[in-house]
Each structure stands twice: as structure tokens, then as C-alpha cells.
Design an enzyme around this catalytic site. Sequence first.
Site, PDB file in Angstrom:
ATOM      1  N   HIS A  79       0.844  -1.195   0.000  1.00 32.27           N
ATOM      2  CA  HIS A  79       0.000   0.000   0.000  1.00 32.27           C
ATOM      3  C   HIS A  79       0.879   1.244   0.000  1.00 32.27           C
ATOM      4  O   HIS A  79       2.087   1.177   0.210  1.00 32.27           O
ATOM      5  CB  HIS A  79      -0.870   0.033   1.261  1.00 32.27           C
ATOM      6  N   GLU A 172       3.189  -0.767   3.919  1.00 29.95           N
ATOM      7  CA  GLU A 172       2.968   0.592   3.409  1.00 29.95           C
ATOM      8  C   GLU A 172       4.348   1.146   3.072  1.00 29.95           C
ATOM      9  O   GLU A 172       5.159   1.396   3.969  1.00 29.95           O
ATOM     10  CB  GLU A 172       2.283   1.445   4.471  1.00 29.95           C
TER      11      GLU A 172
END
Length: 201
Positions: A79, A172
Site C-alpha cells: 500500500h 505501506e
Amino acid sequence: MNPDGFEMSNFSPQNASPCTHRSIARKNNNRVDLNRNFPRVNSGHVKNLQLLLRGRQIETQSVMKWIMTNPFVLSANFHGGAVVANFPWDSKKPGQEKVFLTADTTSFRELALTYSKYNPTMFQQSTSERCVPGTGAPFKNGIINGAAWYEVRGSMQDFNYGFTNCMEITLEVSCCKHPHPQELPEVSFYIGHYQKCQQKR
């Protein structure tokens, strides 16, 4: 997983600080956030694939079929929007305020920390100033439990672990939801760290 969102979104300016964070790429053309469209673990463990697929977006259905018919042992999804390794659970039990941890939390922490240590930017949180205020950065050692960060119901991470026992974490890897093209080599470099971590285990 979400080609509609990719086509609708715009990348952040190069070296933007903070990044352009709230991207419309989160949702598909039906305005559904696909990372909140998976069956919820807390709603009961139904193993019938056809029942699980009912009412889901076509993109979610495709990923679910792939996951359920090709059971994985270890996986990660990537992400943007922060720089942190996030581990299950992403959601809490109904009516429960405290963090909802798994029976494998010790192993999940080790997995997340293994990646973070191989990614100096993540472990040291050296680019946290580029993240939009309110994202929670900086994160200690670059790791966080999902539900302790913010609650997400219907995530792919929780689905993978709750329905197939796959040890999945979420990486992330950029403060920018949609990094500038000139910054992609750096993002790809950090994604490559995941392969190195697998080889070390």
C-alpha cells in the site's frame, strides 16, 4: 486489483512534502473501497466460497477465488499513504474497544520487524515528515498492529489470515498514495526488500 482507481487517480508532485494523500484510487468505478469489501472475520467463518463471494465486487471476487483455490503460507500486500509494516488484526471484535490481536501475534511482529529492519527508511522513520499529518507517523521501529493504528473492516489482510491461515502483513511503502513516476524506482527497491526477507527466513 483496482485498475479503475488507478485510471482515475493522479500522482503526487515529485518530492512533495507532504504527499497528496487522499486519493480517489481507493475506490473502484462503483465507488467501493475494495480493501473493505472482503468477508469480515468477526462475522463468522463460512467456508463455502460461493456464499463468501455473494454481494462482493467483481475485483474482490477474483482475488478471493485466487486466494481460496491457491492457499498461501506467507504473503504481503503493498500500500501507499504511510511507511510502516502492519500486521493483523485490522479490526476489533464487535463491542470491543481494546486492540484485537491474533494467536500468532509474536510471529507477526517478527515478520513485520524483519521487513522493517531491511528497509532503513521504514525502521528509522526517516521520511515520516512527507506523510500527511494524522497518519500516525512516526511508528516505533516501523511496525504497528492494524487495529491499534486505525480499524479497517473487511480487509484483504484479515481475510487471508482468518479464512485461509495465511500469514499476511501489509507493507505501506510510500507516504504518497500515488507516487510520482520519478520516485517509483525507490518504491520498487523497497518492495524488493520483501524478497530478501523471505530468503533470510
